[in-house]
Design a protein around this motif. Structure first.
Motif, PDB file in Angstrom:
ATOM      1  N   GLY A  42       0.812  -1.201   0.000  1.00 29.95           N
ATOM      2  CA  GLY A  42       0.000   0.000   0.000  1.00 29.95           C
ATOM      3  C   GLY A  42       0.845   1.250   0.000  1.00 29.95           C
ATOM      4  N   PHE A  43       0.165   2.363   0.224  1.00 33.37           N
ATOM      5  CA  PHE A  43       0.806   3.675   0.210  1.00 33.37           C
ATOM      6  C   PHE A  43       0.428   4.459   1.456  1.00 33.37           C
ATOM      7  CE2 PHE A  43       0.232   2.641  -4.288  1.00 33.37           C
ATOM      8  CZ  PHE A  43       1.492   2.911  -4.799  1.00 33.37           C
ATOM      9  N   GLN A  44       1.346   5.326   1.890  1.00 31.43           N
ATOM     10  CA  GLN A  44       0.969   6.384   2.816  1.00 31.43           C
ATOM     11  C   GLN A  44       1.455   7.714   2.241  1.00 31.43           C
ATOM     12  OE1 GLN A  44       1.893   7.502   7.299  1.00 31.43           O
ATOM     13  NE2 GLN A  44       0.100   6.195   7.109  1.00 31.43           N
ATOM     14  N   LEU A  45       0.509   8.646   2.175  1.00 29.31           N
ATOM     15  CA  LEU A  45       0.745   9.995   1.675  1.00 29.31           C
ATOM     16  C   LEU A  45       0.506  10.966   2.818  1.00 29.31           C
ATOM     17  CD1 LEU A  45       1.027  11.854  -0.965  1.00 29.31           C
ATOM     18  CD2 LEU A  45      -1.479  11.875  -0.949  1.00 29.31           C
ATOM     19  N   TRP A  46       1.380  11.958   2.979  1.00 31.17           N
ATOM     20  CA  TRP A  46       1.166  13.029   3.945  1.00 31.17           C
ATOM     21  C   TRP A  46       0.800  14.300   3.173  1.00 31.17           C
ATOM     22  CZ3 TRP A  46       5.502  13.092   8.247  1.00 31.17           C
ATOM     23  CH2 TRP A  46       5.480  11.869   8.934  1.00 31.17           C
ATOM     24  N   VAL A  47      -0.287  14.925   3.607  1.00 26.64           N
ATOM     25  CA  VAL A  47      -0.784  16.148   2.968  1.00 26.64           C
ATOM     26  C   VAL A  47      -0.769  17.264   3.998  1.00 26.64           C
ATOM     27  CG1 VAL A  47      -2.673  17.175   1.655  1.00 26.64           C
ATOM     28  CG2 VAL A  47      -2.290  14.692   1.546  1.00 26.64           C
ATOM     29  N   ASN A  48      -0.161  18.372   3.647  1.00 30.18           N
ATOM     30  CA  ASN A  48      -0.070  19.493   4.583  1.00 30.18           C
ATOM     31  C   ASN A  48      -1.440  20.118   4.818  1.00 30.18           C
ATOM     32  OD1 ASN A  48       1.244  21.211   6.314  1.00 30.18           O
ATOM     33  ND2 ASN A  48       2.270  22.407   4.736  1.00 30.18           N
ATOM     34  N   LEU A  49      -1.584  20.735   5.987  1.00 26.12           N
ATOM     35  CA  LEU A  49      -2.780  21.519   6.316  1.00 26.12           C
ATOM     36  C   LEU A  49      -2.426  23.000   6.262  1.00 26.12           C
ATOM     37  CD1 LEU A  49      -4.230  19.583   9.387  1.00 26.12           C
ATOM     38  CD2 LEU A  49      -5.435  19.989   7.228  1.00 26.12           C
ATOM     39  N   PRO A  50      -3.358  23.840   5.813  1.00 27.92           N
ATOM     40  CA  PRO A  50      -3.098  25.288   5.860  1.00 27.92           C
ATOM     41  C   PRO A  50      -2.969  25.760   7.304  1.00 27.92           C
ATOM     42  CG  PRO A  50      -5.369  24.847   5.236  1.00 27.92           C
ATOM     43  CD  PRO A  50      -4.667  23.526   5.236  1.00 27.92           C
ATOM     44  N   ALA A  51      -2.279  26.873   7.492  1.00 28.33           N
ATOM     45  CA  ALA A  51      -2.026  27.395   8.832  1.00 28.33           C
ATOM     46  C   ALA A  51      -3.318  27.520   9.638  1.00 28.33           C
ATOM     47  CB  ALA A  51      -1.329  28.749   8.726  1.00 28.33           C
ATOM     48  N   ALA A  52      -4.390  27.948   8.991  1.00 34.88           N
ATOM     49  CA  ALA A  52      -5.656  28.164   9.699  1.00 34.88           C
ATOM     50  C   ALA A  52      -6.266  26.867  10.218  1.00 34.88           C
ATOM     51  CB  ALA A  52      -6.646  28.863   8.768  1.00 34.88           C
ATOM     52  N   ASP A  53      -5.841  25.712   9.675  1.00 30.03           N
ATOM     53  CA  ASP A  53      -6.445  24.431  10.044  1.00 30.03           C
ATOM     54  C   ASP A  53      -5.517  23.522  10.848  1.00 30.03           C
ATOM     55  OD1 ASP A  53      -8.676  25.224   8.628  1.00 30.03           O
ATOM     56  OD2 ASP A  53      -8.162  24.084   6.827  1.00 30.03           O
ATOM     57  N   LYS A  54      -4.308  23.976  11.129  1.00 27.60           N
ATOM     58  CA  LYS A  54      -3.342  23.071  11.755  1.00 27.60           C
ATOM     59  C   LYS A  54      -3.758  22.635  13.162  1.00 27.60           C
ATOM     60  CE  LYS A  54       0.877  23.821   9.131  1.00 27.60           C
ATOM     61  NZ  LYS A  54       0.963  22.406   8.724  1.00 27.60           N
ATOM     62  N   MET A  55      -4.535  23.442  13.849  1.00 30.10           N
ATOM     63  CA  MET A  55      -4.952  23.087  15.202  1.00 30.10           C
ATOM     64  C   MET A  55      -6.433  22.688  15.255  1.00 30.10           C
ATOM     65  SD  MET A  55      -2.216  23.145  16.963  1.00 30.10           S
ATOM     66  CE  MET A  55      -2.762  23.182  18.682  1.00 30.10           C
ATOM     67  N   THR A  56      -6.972  22.246  14.114  1.00 34.06           N
ATOM     68  CA  THR A  56      -8.346  21.763  14.090  1.00 34.06           C
ATOM     69  C   THR A  56      -8.457  20.439  14.833  1.00 34.06           C
ATOM     70  OG1 THR A  56     -10.218  21.413  12.593  1.00 34.06           O
ATOM     71  CG2 THR A  56      -8.139  20.405  11.965  1.00 34.06           C
ATOM     72  N   ALA A  57      -9.652  20.062  15.211  1.00 29.66           N
ATOM     73  CA  ALA A  57      -9.860  18.791  15.911  1.00 29.66           C
ATOM     74  C   ALA A  57      -9.545  17.621  14.983  1.00 29.66           C
ATOM     75  CB  ALA A  57     -11.292  18.697  16.403  1.00 29.66           C
ATOM     76  N   PRO A  58      -8.872  16.583  15.480  1.00 29.41           N
ATOM     77  CA  PRO A  58      -8.586  15.412  14.649  1.00 29.41           C
ATOM     78  C   PRO A  58      -9.876  14.753  14.150  1.00 29.41           C
ATOM     79  CG  PRO A  58      -7.258  15.374  16.650  1.00 29.41           C
ATOM     80  CD  PRO A  58      -8.271  16.468  16.823  1.00 29.41           C
ATOM     81  N   ARG A  59      -9.795  14.156  12.964  1.00 26.32           N
ATOM     82  CA  ARG A  59     -10.945  13.409  12.442  1.00 26.32           C
ATOM     83  C   ARG A  59     -10.453  12.338  11.473  1.00 26.32           C
ATOM     84  NH1 ARG A  59     -14.175  15.684   7.316  1.00 26.32           N
ATOM     85  NH2 ARG A  59     -12.484  16.711   6.191  1.00 26.32           N
ATOM     86  N   TYR A  60     -11.347  11.375  11.206  1.00 30.61           N
ATOM     87  CA  TYR A  60     -11.026  10.274  10.313  1.00 30.61           C
ATOM     88  C   TYR A  60     -12.089  10.155   9.237  1.00 30.61           C
ATOM     89  CZ  TYR A  60      -8.140   8.753  14.242  1.00 30.61           C
ATOM     90  OH  TYR A  60      -7.219   8.694  15.253  1.00 30.61           O
ATOM     91  N   GLN A  61     -11.660   9.792   8.054  1.00 30.47           N
ATOM     92  CA  GLN A  61     -12.571   9.323   7.020  1.00 30.47           C
ATOM     93  C   GLN A  61     -12.104   7.914   6.656  1.00 30.47           C
ATOM     94  OE1 GLN A  61     -13.835  12.303   3.955  1.00 30.47           O
ATOM     95  NE2 GLN A  61     -12.374  13.663   4.952  1.00 30.47           N
ATOM     96  N   ASP A  62     -12.796   6.910   7.200  1.00 30.13           N
ATOM     97  CA  ASP A  62     -12.488   5.506   6.925  1.00 30.13           C
ATOM     98  C   ASP A  62     -13.397   5.030   5.802  1.00 30.13           C
ATOM     99  OD1 ASP A  62     -10.420   4.822   8.827  1.00 30.13           O
ATOM    100  OD2 ASP A  62     -11.927   5.101  10.390  1.00 30.13           O
TER     101      ASP A  62
END
Length: 276
Positions: free
Chosen positions: A116-136
């Motif tokens: 498989g793959f793992q990709l890391w995608v950056n978050l904009p500064a305004a969203d970096k401290m948003t609450a964690p969430r998952y889309q499974d």
């Protein structure tokens, strides 16, 4: 139409991560540190249990998103909030780490192919401290499109031929496509103008990307444009991913990605204090 071309080529670099999982690092290595907004791309593939059995024990994240796409094998995600998720063949997890969490990704098999793959995608500064969430996302929720003879596309994120992928609400407006090409197939793929984009051949010997041969385990960084030409002399599969660049300062330290070094120090202190 403005055809995208291959601006750079990068080959995956053999390395290990987690508790010794062997993998190819394609983005996030010396030859390609990042491709805004993409921070890392790893491909893990082995049928030797010793290459993956120790998995990725508890580790923290803050300030970005991790995307796990399983092709074969089974992994289980767990975090320090009690969340659990099983990832089997064809499934995707798009995890927004946001303000921080501690999680693990551990194999649920002791033999057989893990791929498989793992990709890391950056978050904009305004969203970096948003609450964690998952889309499974289970395999059956990923639409399959056949836009041309001999071409089959799994649409994980973005839109293709009027069909939208199941991943939603991502700031970088990503496109994430798994494209299978039969021998002799050809397809002109539309991509959003202004998005950074790459193509990665992960099955078969080679594909023709933007009119050039791209070998297995080779990534093409694509130029600007709105169309990408894909073709294959033999059956092959290509990952095509695109995202809106953030064009913001990036400060990185291991599993933390922020905008300033002061924010990195704060992330380390918060983690040590058990605030994730």
């Amino acid at each position: 139409m403005i055809q995208r071309t291959i601006a750079r080529r990068v080959r995956g670099m053999d390395t290990a991560d987690g508790a010794g999982v062997k993998l190819k690092r394609v983005i996030g290595q010396p030859a390609l540190d990042m491709l805004d907004p993409f921070l890392l791309l790893d491909e893990f593939r082995s049928d030797q249990a010793g290459d993956y059995i120790e998995g990725f024990p508890d580790h923290p994240h803050r300030g970005f998103e991790t995307v796990t796409y399983m092709l074969a094998g089974r992994m289980q995600h767990g975090d320090n909030q009690g969340n659990r998720g099983d990832l089997g063949p064809g499934s995707v997890q798009w995890m927004t780490a946001g303000s921080g969490l501690v999680h693990s990704e551990m194999p649920q098999q002791e033999a057989g192919l893990m791929w498989g793959f793992q990709l890391w995608v950056n978050l904009p500064a305004a969203d970096k401290m948003t609450a964690p969430r998952y889309q499974d996302i289970p395999p059956g929720d990923i639409p399959v499109v056949q836009p041309a003879p001999g071409v089959t596309v799994r649409v994980i994120a973005g839109e293709l031929e009027g069909v939208s992928g199941p991943v939603a609400g991502i700031a970088t407006q990503p496109v994430y496509l798994d494209i299978a090409l039969d021998a002799g197939a050809h397809y002109d793929l539309g991509l959003p103008v202004g998005h950074s984009a790459f193509a990665y051949v992960f099955d078969g010997t080679a594909a023709r990307v933007a009119g050039e041969s791209l070998a297995r385990s080779e990534l093409a960084v694509l130029s600007e444009g709105d169309t990408l030409s894909l073709a294959a002399a033999e059956a092959t599969r290509v990952l095509v991913v695109a995202g809106r660049p953030l064009r913001e300062p990036v400060a990185r330290y291991g599993p933390f990605v922020m905008n300033t070094q002061a924010q990195i120090h704060e992330a380390i202190a918060d983690f040590r204090a058990g605030k994730f």
